[in-house]
Scaffold this motif. Sequence first.
Motif, PDB file in Angstrom:
ATOM      1  N   LYS A  27      56.266  13.126  39.122  1.00  0.00           N
ATOM      2  CA  LYS A  27      55.044  13.699  39.133  1.00  0.00           C
ATOM      3  C   LYS A  27      54.490  12.721  38.658  1.00  0.00           C
ATOM      4  N   LEU A  28      53.558  12.491  38.225  1.00  0.00           N
ATOM      5  CA  LEU A  28      52.597  11.174  37.537  1.00  0.00           C
ATOM      6  C   LEU A  28      52.778  12.293  36.162  1.00  0.00           C
ATOM      7  N   GLY A  29      52.725  10.833  35.330  1.00  0.00           N
ATOM      8  CA  GLY A  29      53.155  11.171  33.764  1.00  0.00           C
ATOM      9  C   GLY A  29      54.645  11.643  33.261  1.00  0.00           C
ATOM     10  N   HIS A  30      55.224  11.579  34.294  1.00  0.00           N
ATOM     11  CA  HIS A  30      57.499  12.030  33.546  1.00  0.00           C
ATOM     12  C   HIS A  30      57.929  11.222  34.588  1.00  0.00           C
ATOM     13  N   THR A  41      62.546  12.082  48.580  1.00  0.00           N
ATOM     14  CA  THR A  41      62.188  12.053  47.514  1.00  0.00           C
ATOM     15  C   THR A  41      61.132  11.505  46.345  1.00  0.00           C
ATOM     16  N   GLY A  42      59.876  10.840  47.572  1.00  0.00           N
ATOM     17  CA  GLY A  42      58.825  10.803  46.751  1.00  0.00           C
ATOM     18  C   GLY A  42      58.221  12.487  46.025  1.00  0.00           C
TER      19      GLY A  42
END
Length: 258
Positions: free
Chosen positions: A222-225, A217-218
Amino acid sequence: MDFTPIWQRTLVIDFGLIYSTDNVVIISRAPRPFIRPLLLLQIFTRLVWACLVGMVVGAGVVVGGLVWARRGMDGVRGKGVVQYCTATLKIMVYQSSDWWPRWSGSRLVSGTVMLVAVVVGSLYRGSITAFLAIPSRSPPINSLEDLLETHLVPAIRRLSSPYSFFLTENSGEMGKRVRDIMEVFSGTEMSQWDFIKRVADGTYGFIDTASSAIGRTGQYEKLGHPCLFNVGRNPLRMDLDAFAFPKNSPVKYQFDEV
């Protein structure tokens, strides 16, 4: 490669010494803010609203009864009970009214209603401020009990440790409930977005070892979401990792020494 030692595997292979542990966890949809279209009515419970309506009607009936009794004594004219209920309701919503009789009995009733209106209005304003300032979120799924109390379907990877546990081992009453409703997928299916999306939208509760479930799942985070998934805090069980060898392998003991 490493395997989780289970009884079925020991029939055909030998396991070396345990060298690590891996918890079985539940991956589910991340908590979402509640959307409350009727928030203005949800501030108070139904019992409180019923008490307020009862007080409005009761005050109107009391004033109407007093006016009726006074009319019989000295001919004082007044409005009907419905008009006095309406006047009480206006006070509760901070509106003025000219229908209240101007003598001591009605002033006592109206003063009591005004005091209740001030208290209720203050509580209402404070509660709605708290509701708006602190957004409510859906509860996270941190245990098997939480999962079974929802509409989520347990999703399990075929031939994994949780699969063997729920199907072949004594997993108790909760394990029986999981067996009755769970769906089984292949490892390839569980790595694709079609499956992961259904975990993110709240269709499935993904049960697997932490290393496998978080890894699958990782890759879609997304970074920032905002996070799409929640990792349950309470492990369902603890798996043990060990190297697997052919039966009576001569190198097993050498690896155990290392």
